[in-house]
Scaffold this motif. Structure first.
Motif, PDB file in Angstrom:
ATOM      1  N   LYS A   1      39.601  44.112  33.441  1.00 35.81           N
ATOM      2  CA  LYS A   1      39.485  44.414  34.866  1.00 35.81           C
ATOM      3  C   LYS A   1      40.060  45.791  35.185  1.00 35.81           C
ATOM      4  O   LYS A   1      39.504  46.541  36.008  1.00 35.81           O
ATOM      5  CB  LYS A   1      40.196  43.337  35.697  1.00 35.81           C
ATOM      6  CG  LYS A   1      39.379  42.073  35.906  1.00 35.81           C
ATOM      7  CD  LYS A   1      38.175  42.339  36.789  1.00 35.81           C
ATOM      8  CE  LYS A   1      37.474  41.066  37.197  1.00 35.81           C
ATOM      9  NZ  LYS A   1      36.326  41.318  38.099  1.00 35.81           N
TER      10      LYS A   1
ATOM     11  N   ASP B   1      37.611  48.847  36.655  1.00 31.13           N
ATOM     12  CA  ASP B   1      37.861  49.562  37.907  1.00 31.13           C
ATOM     13  C   ASP B   1      37.708  51.069  37.739  1.00 31.13           C
ATOM     14  O   ASP B   1      37.508  51.797  38.707  1.00 31.13           O
ATOM     15  CB  ASP B   1      39.273  49.251  38.432  1.00 31.13           C
ATOM     16  CG  ASP B   1      39.329  47.916  39.156  1.00 31.13           C
ATOM     17  OD1 ASP B   1      38.266  47.495  39.686  1.00 31.13           O
ATOM     18  OD2 ASP B   1      40.399  47.302  39.187  1.00 31.13           O
TER      19      ASP B   1
ATOM     20  N   LYS C   1      33.072  45.774  37.159  1.00 29.96           N
ATOM     21  CA  LYS C   1      34.212  45.291  37.956  1.00 29.96           C
ATOM     22  C   LYS C   1      33.918  43.992  38.702  1.00 29.96           C
ATOM     23  O   LYS C   1      34.844  43.307  39.154  1.00 29.96           O
ATOM     24  CB  LYS C   1      34.673  46.377  38.925  1.00 29.96           C
ATOM     25  CG  LYS C   1      33.674  46.733  40.009  1.00 29.96           C
ATOM     26  CD  LYS C   1      34.249  47.816  40.931  1.00 29.96           C
ATOM     27  CE  LYS C   1      33.286  48.156  42.049  1.00 29.96           C
ATOM     28  NZ  LYS C   1      33.841  49.192  42.948  1.00 29.96           N
TER      29      LYS C   1
END
Length: 524
Positions: A366, A370, A335
Motif C-alpha cells: 500500500k 500510493d 492503490k
C-alpha cells in the motif's frame, strides 16, 4: 457450419473502405490483403474491399482481394455513375461471390449544395445506376447517403425505385452521425411500413459515431427490422468513425435476452486478434478503455471489483475474455487493490505466505502503491526480497562483457563473458538476430535453457538515439520471473532485461526451496 435457429444479422465489414478513409489509416495493397484474409477467418459476411474507381491502388487492392480471399462476399463501392460501376465490376471479376455497392445522396442539403440536382434527377440516377450494376452481378446494394436528414416521402420513393430496378440490399446510412437511437429505430420502422416492396430486400444500416451513438443506433435498427449492419474493426472510419464490429456482434451475443433469436456467424474468438492486426498494420492503437478490445476491457483495479471477479467472474464481467480471443482478465495492482488481489497475484508468481506475512507485505504494498500508478510484478518481487530474503549485494549472474557480429550477409554471432555465483564463464553462439544470438550465448555459458514467455521492446523517447526499454518474462523450472532493461542500445537493453529476469528466477527458485525445507522441518 452448424445450422442456427433464428434470424441472421449479416455483418458487412467496411474497414478496408470507409475505415481506411480516416486520416492516418491508409493501407497498402498487401496490408489490405492481409487484413481481408483475417476478416475471412473472423467470418464476416461481406468485405467491402475498397472504392475501385478511387485510384489504381484501390482497384488493385479490390482485385487482389477478389482473387485471393475466399468465403465472404467481396464488395466494391461505386458512385451512381456508369464509369464507377464498370470499374468496380472489372475489379470484382475474379471473386467467387461479388457485390456492387452504389450510392447517391438523398437529403435536401446534399442534393442542393453537393450534387446540384433536383429530386427527380436523383431518382433517375438511382434507376440508371442500379439497372446498370445488375448487368454485372445479381447482388447490388444501394445506399441513400445522408438518409437520416432526408425527407421521408422522398426517401421512400428513392428506396422503392432502387428495389424496382434490381437492388437486393438497401442501406440506410446515418452519414454524419446525426441520429438518436429512438428516432433512428422509428425511421427503420417507417421504411418497413411505407415502402411497398421492402420485403424483397435486406435492409441495412451504416452508422457514424459523431455523437458517440453509432453502435446504439445500429442495434436499435436491428431491433426494428434491419438485418445487415455495416461496421468496422475498432470502429475506425471517417471523422469519429463507424459502429464498431466487435461491439455490435458481442451486444447481439451477450444480450440474447433482449434481441431474442437474432444471431451473427462471426467467429468471436478471432475478434481480439483481428483488432490487434489492424493496430499493427495502421500503427494506430485503440484507447485502453475501448469496449471489447481495449487493454482495460477486462482489467480490474478496484479492490471491491477484484474481490468480486476473483470470487465469481460474472460479478463484474458480462462476457468471458476468451469469447473474443482476449488473453485473460487482468487484475491491475494499484492503490485501490485489496488483499484478495495481492494474495492471488503472489500465488501466481509462485509465492505463498502465512496470514501474518501477507499482512506485512500488504502494508508495504500500500505504501508503494500510493507512490506509483501501477505496481508491477518486478515491484512485488523487489518488495518481497527486501522483506524476507537475505540476498548478497552480488546477484547470482553478472554479465562482464559481450560482443556481437551481425549484418545483412552474415549469421549473427555473439560471445559473452559472465560471472555466475563467483565463477567466470564464457560461450559463443549464433542466432536469428543479434539479440537471439546473445541470449543463446548466455544460456550456453550457464548450461540452462529457461523458457521465454514474452519479450517486448519500445522506445521511451523520440529520435534514433532514443532510450529503449526491454521487458522479458521467462520460466525456469516452473518458476516465472520478469525483468526490465533500459539502454540506448537495444541489444544492451535486451541483455539487461534477460539477465534481470534470470536473476529473479534463480533467487526466487532458491527462496522457494529454502522455505519448503523450513516448512518440512516444522519451523514455519
Amino acid at each position: 457450419m452448424e445450422e442456427r435457429m433464428g434470424e441472421k444479422v449479416y455483418i458487412f465489414d467496411t474497414t478496408l473502405r470507409d475505415g481506411e478513409q480516416a486520416p492516418g489509416f491508409s493501407m497498402t495493397t498487401e496490408e489490405k490483403l492481409q487484413m481481408a484474409h483475417q476478416l475471412a477467418k473472423l467470418r464476416v459476411d461481406i468485405i467491402e474491399a475498397g472504392f475501385a474507381a478511387a485510384s489504381k491502388g484501390d482497384f488493385e487492392a479490390v482485385r487482389r482481394i477478389a482473387s485471393e480471399v475466399k468465403g465472404p462476399i467481396i464488395c466494391s463501392l461505386a458512385r451512381a455513375l456508369e464509369s464507377d460501376i464498370e470499374i468496380a465490376a472489372k475489379a470484382l471479376e475474379p471473386a467467387e461471390r461479388k457485390r456492387i455497392h452504389t450510392f447517391i445522396a438523398t437529403s435536401p442539403i446534399h442534393m442542393e449544395y453537393k450534387l446540384r440536382m433536383t429530386p427527380d434527377q436523383v431518382l433517375e440516377k438511382i434507376r440508371k445506376a442500379v439497372s446498370f450494376a445488375r448487368n454485372f452481378t445479381d447482388d447490388v446494394e444501394f445506399s441513400c447517403e445522408d438518409a437520416t436528414r432526408s425527407e421521408r416521402e422522398f426517401l421512400y420513393r428513392a428506396i422503392e425505385t432502387a428495389i424496382k430496378h434490381g437492388a437486393t440490399v438497401i442501406n440506410i446510412p446515418d452519414t454524419v452521425g446525426y441520429a438518436i437511437p429512438e428516432e433512428f429505430g422509428q425511421l427503420i420502422e417507417d421504411i418497413m411500413n411505407n415502402v411497398p416492396n421492402i420485403d424483397k430486400v435486406i435492409l441495412s444500416v451504416h452508422c457514424h459515431d459523431d455523437l458517440g451513438l453509432a453502435t446504439a443506433n445500429s442495434l436499435t435498427a436491428v431491433k426494428h427490422g434491419a438485418r445487415q449492419v455495416e461496421c468496422t474493426i475498432n470502429g475506425i472510419g471517417e471523422r469519429a468513425g463507424n459502429a464498431a464490429l466487435e461491439e455490435v456482434v458481442m451486444a447481439l451475443k451477450v444480450r440474447k435476452d433482449f434481441f431474442g433469436d437474432l444471431y451473427t456467424e462471426v467467429n468471436t474468438k478471432e475478434i481480439y486478434k483481428t483488432s490487434r492486426l489492424l493496430c499493427r498494420i495502421t500503427g494506430n492503437f485503440v484507447q485502453p478503455n475501448k469496449a471489447i478490445v481495449g487493454d482495460n476491457a477486462f482489467a480490474h483495479e478496484s479492490g471491491i471489483h477484484q474481490h468480486g471477479v476473483l470470487s465469481h467472474r460474472m460479478t463484474y464481467e458480462i462476457m468471458n475474455p476468451e469469447d473474443v480471443g482476449f488473453p485473460m482478465s487482468r487484475i491491475v495492482l494499484g492503490k485501490h487493490s485489496g488483499r484478495h488481489a495481492l494474495k492471488r497475484r503472489l500465488e501466481e508468481l509462485g509465492f505463498k505466505f502465512t496470514k501474518e506475512e501477507l499482512d506485512r507485505i500488504f502494508e508495504k504494498f500500500k505504501e508503494l502503491a500510493d507512490r506509483k500508478k501501477e505496481v508491477y510484478d518486478e515491484d512485488l518481487e523487489a518488495l518481497i526480497y527486501q522483506e524476507f530474503m537475505k540476498i548478497e549485494d552480488q546477484e547470482p549472474l553478472k554479465i562482464l562483457h559481450f560482443q556481437v557480429q551481425s549484418g545483412d550477409n552474415m549469421i549473427p554471432t555473439a560471445t559473452v563473458k559472465l560471472l555466475f555465483k563467483g565463477e567466470e564463464r564464457e560461450a559463443t553462439s549464433t542466432g536469428n538476430g543479434p539479440v537471439d544470438a546473445t541470449i543463446k550465448a548466455i544460456q550456453k555459458a550457464l548450461g540452462i535453457e529457461p523458457k521465454l514467455l514474452d519479450y517486448s521492446i519500445k522506445a521511451l523517447t523520440p529520435n534514433t538515439d532514443a532510450q529503449a526499454e526491454a521487458r522479458v518474462v521467462l520460466e525456469l523450472d516452473g518458476v516465472k520471473a520478469s525483468g526490465r532493461g533500459v539502454d540506448t542500445d537495444i541489444i544492451k537493453a535486451s541483455v539487461k532485461a534477460f539477465t534481470d529476469a534470470l536473476n529473479r528466477a534463480i533467487v526466487r527458485k532458491e527462496y522457494i526451496l529454502q522455505r519448503e525445507e523450513i516448512r518440512e522441518e516444522g519451523t514455519v
